[in-house]
Design an enzyme around this catalytic site. Structure first.
Site, short mmCIF file in Angstrom:
data_model
loop_
_atom_site.label_atom_id
_atom_site.label_comp_id
_atom_site.label_asym_id
_atom_site.label_seq_id
_atom_site.Cartn_x
_atom_site.Cartn_y
_atom_site.Cartn_z
N HIS A 49 -9.45 10.55 2.51
CA HIS A 49 -9.02 9.46 1.62
C HIS A 49 -9.13 9.95 0.19
O HIS A 49 -10.15 10.55 -0.19
CB HIS A 49 -9.89 8.21 1.83
CG HIS A 49 -9.24 6.99 1.28
ND1 HIS A 49 -9.18 6.74 -0.07
CD2 HIS A 49 -8.59 5.97 1.88
CE1 HIS A 49 -8.52 5.60 -0.27
NE2 HIS A 49 -8.15 5.11 0.89
N ARG A 77 -0.95 9.76 1.61
CA ARG A 77 -2.37 10.01 1.39
C ARG A 77 -2.74 11.48 1.24
O ARG A 77 -3.53 11.85 0.38
CB ARG A 77 -3.12 9.49 2.60
CG ARG A 77 -4.18 8.54 2.23
CD ARG A 77 -4.78 7.95 3.45
NE ARG A 77 -4.89 6.52 3.22
CZ ARG A 77 -5.39 5.70 4.10
NH1 ARG A 77 -5.78 6.13 5.27
NH2 ARG A 77 -5.50 4.42 3.82
N HIS A 94 -11.95 10.78 6.21
CA HIS A 94 -11.71 9.35 6.42
C HIS A 94 -11.29 9.00 7.84
O HIS A 94 -11.76 8.02 8.40
CB HIS A 94 -10.62 8.92 5.43
CG HIS A 94 -10.33 7.46 5.45
ND1 HIS A 94 -11.31 6.50 5.27
CD2 HIS A 94 -9.17 6.76 5.62
CE1 HIS A 94 -10.77 5.29 5.32
NE2 HIS A 94 -9.47 5.43 5.55
N ARG A 131 -1.53 9.80 8.81
CA ARG A 131 -1.44 8.36 9.11
C ARG A 131 -1.01 7.57 7.88
O ARG A 131 -1.50 7.80 6.77
CB ARG A 131 -2.82 7.87 9.55
CG ARG A 131 -2.95 6.38 9.67
CD ARG A 131 -4.30 5.98 10.20
NE ARG A 131 -5.34 6.06 9.22
CZ ARG A 131 -5.86 5.00 8.58
NH1 ARG A 131 -5.40 3.79 8.82
NH2 ARG A 131 -6.83 5.15 7.72
N GLU A 156 0.83 -1.20 0.00
CA GLU A 156 0.00 0.00 0.00
C GLU A 156 0.87 1.25 0.00
O GLU A 156 2.05 1.21 0.35
CB GLU A 156 -0.94 -0.02 1.21
CG GLU A 156 -1.95 -1.14 1.12
CD GLU A 156 -3.12 -0.98 2.06
OE1 GLU A 156 -3.16 0.01 2.80
OE2 GLU A 156 -3.99 -1.86 2.04
#
Ligand SMILES: Cc1cc2nc3c(=O)[nH]c(=O)nc-3n(C[C@H](O)[C@H](O)[C@H](O)COP(=O)(O)OP(=O)(O)OC[C@H]3O[C@@H](n4cnc5c(N)ncnc54)[C@H](O)[C@@H]3O)c2cc1C
Length: 484
Positions: free
Chosen positions: A221, A265, A320, A355, A110
């Site tokens: 997100h 992100r 998110h 995060r 990821e």
């Protein structure tokens, strides 16, 4: 051992209940959820990241994603406990059957991770974890579960917290009370979160005098299908090779960041928002990967919404995750004796200002166990009788709906992906006014809908105040606008 009250039944609440029960406590677990899908945990798709004999590299990835703001010692303690907690609780105790490639786990890759290290069950990892972990905890004789029950307020005495007031039931008194109420998606007009995410734990902790930290850091997100019922398109899809195009036919991420679609992100989310504004549309192109074979659950959910992935999935950013929350130490203790917190409502220092993908389930699991254990050792303390009014419990539906719309409009406009000093100032005063209007109602009524609205407003106001006092970093981005 003390009696322990756990509020919330996602991964953090279940782990806390397990940790406390294993330490010898009787545990009450109360939750507004009526079924597993009422938790954000159930909705998690990508999976749960664990180190693969590369603890140091995993720590570096978490710290890098946070813009260098994560607390390194806390990250090291998370990564150090990660593998044992996942094996012990999820695999051996709850029986989660992570996907395998032969004898080895099938780790997926990821964004922001230097190598594949995410354990998953198809792209519906959360369903499997929540279902099995909740059942495992509920089966334990020391744990009493009350579903469809809201905690409305904490019982706070001179020496700390001694339990909570519940909707429609007698209050529960406990030596240790663990807040595990999840995130804040309900504050925003567009979110990936389930509807019950209204910041209740954060508001209850704030009213009990507990310290909050890192509140400005709200993660968006980047790839959410937004037309109608929102659907998160997991980072794992980009990890497998999907790319982003704008409406002008440009693949824009390579010019934004060296890691292109696998950049952190916040970088991808801001770029997607910008390109949507500039060109009208952004799509996720999955043509280079065997999408239906690798992500069958996601393909089905897109089909339910009439989306043909071969034509590109229209995506945009949506709220998110909250990186900050109730400040806790390594054992899950808040600044108020008797009060503990874990999961998304807690701020451990692991995420700092941003995060890394697939570290939230892990944080909830590790801190849930720790907070449950610590709460079991917390002495019972006297707490006053509840002062919540119980008459006239129903809040008129239209009243609540109108106020919620106003809250979401203020939050969407001023606490979104890009913020301005003037907007934050307006948000603080508008949210203060809204809280004032709700104050009058909370003096005469107590109901779940009023409580959620009030909690959401207190939490939003706390975020706006903290954001005003914070410079741009990570997910908190201040843009000077012409109005400033
Ligand atoms: C669509 C989606 C995909 C995600 N994918 C991933 C992923 O792949 N990997 C990852 O690590 N993270 C992922 N996340 C983030 C992660 O799922 C959450 O941060 C995490 O599950 C939070 O766990 P929790 O236990 O803190 O809260 P939750 O799982 O949200 O549980 C909160 C609980 O509190 C209860 N509650 C709330 N208020 C009250 C109240 N007043 N009284 C009683 N009960 C209350 C709720 O009913 C619920 O049971 C994803 C999140 C979403 C929304």
């Amino acid at each position: 051992m003390s009696r322990v009250l756990v509020i919330g039944s996602g991964i953090a609440g279940c782990a806390a209940a397990l940790g406390a029960a294993r330490a010898g406590s009787d545990v009450d677990l109360v939750t507004t959820a009526t079924e597993p899908r009422d938790t954000a945990t159930w909705w998690a798709q990508g999976g749960i990241a664990v180190p693969r004999e590369d603890e140091r590299a995993f720590v570096e990835d978490i710290v890098t994603a946070s813009d260098g703001t994560a607390d390194r010692a806390t990250v090291e303690s998370l990564v150090g406990d990660a593998r044992a907690a996942v094996e012990d609780v999820l695999v051996e105790t709850a029986g989660v059957d992570f996907d395998r490639d032969g004898e080895e786990y099938d780790f997926s890759h990821e964004a922001g991770h230097a190598r594949p290290r995410v354990l998953h069950v198809d792209a519906a990892t959360g369903q499997s974890i929540e279902q099995r972990l909740f059942e495992t905890v509920a089966r334990r004789s020391a744990v009493t579960v009350r579903t469809d029950t809201a905690a409305l307020d904490l019982l706070v005495g001179a020496s700390g917290v001694g339990g909570a007031v519940l909707e429609g039931r007698e209050p529960i008194r406990a030596g240790g009370t663990v807040l595990a109420t999840g995130g804040i998606g309900g504050l925003y007009p567009e979110t990936t979160n389930p509807p019950g995410a209204t910041g209740d734990g954060i508001a209850m902790a704030a009213q009990a005098g507990a310290d909050l930290a890192d509140l400005p850091f709200v993660q968006f997100h980047p790839t959410v299908y937004l037309d109608g019922e929102t659907l998160l398109v997991s980072e794992a899809v980009r990890g497998a090779g999907a790319v982003l195009w704008n409406a002008d036919g440009e693949r824009f991420m390579p010019s934004v960041h060296p890691d292109a679609e696998l950049a952190p992100r916040d970088v991808v989310a801001r770029a997607v928002a910008r390109e949507r504004d500039r060109t009208g549309r952004v799509t996720l192109d999955v043509s280079a990967i065997p999408f239906r074979a690798e992500f069958p659950g996601l393909a089905d959910r897109l089909a339910d919404r009439g989306v043909d992935p071969d034509a590109g999935i229209p995506v945009g950013p949506a709220q998110h995750f909250l990186c900050g929350g109730i400040a806790v130490d390594e054992r899950g203790r808040t600044s108020v004796p008797g009060l503990f917190a874990a999961g998304e409502c807690a701020r451990t220092g692991v995420h700092g200002a941003n995060r890394l993908a697939s570290t939230s389930l892990l944080e909830g699991l590790v801190w849930g166990l720790r907070a449950g254990r610590a709460a079991a050792g917390s002495e019972a303390r006297p707490a006053p009788d509840p002062s919540l009014p119980t008459r006239d419990p129903d809040l008129p539906a239209a009243f609540a709906a109108e106020k919620r719309r106003r809250l979401q409009q203020i939050v969407g406009e001023h606490l979104g992906i890009e913020r301005s000093p003037a907007g934050l100032k307006r948000a603080v005063s508008a949210l203060g006014r809204l809280r004032g209007e709700l104050d009058a109602y909370t003096r005469t009524r107590s109901s779940r809908s009023l409580n959620q609205l009030y909690s959401a407003t207190i939490t939003a106001e706390s975020i706006a105040r903290a954001a005003r006092a914070t410079d741009s970093v990570g997910t908190h981005r201040l843009e000077a606008t012409r109005a400033d």
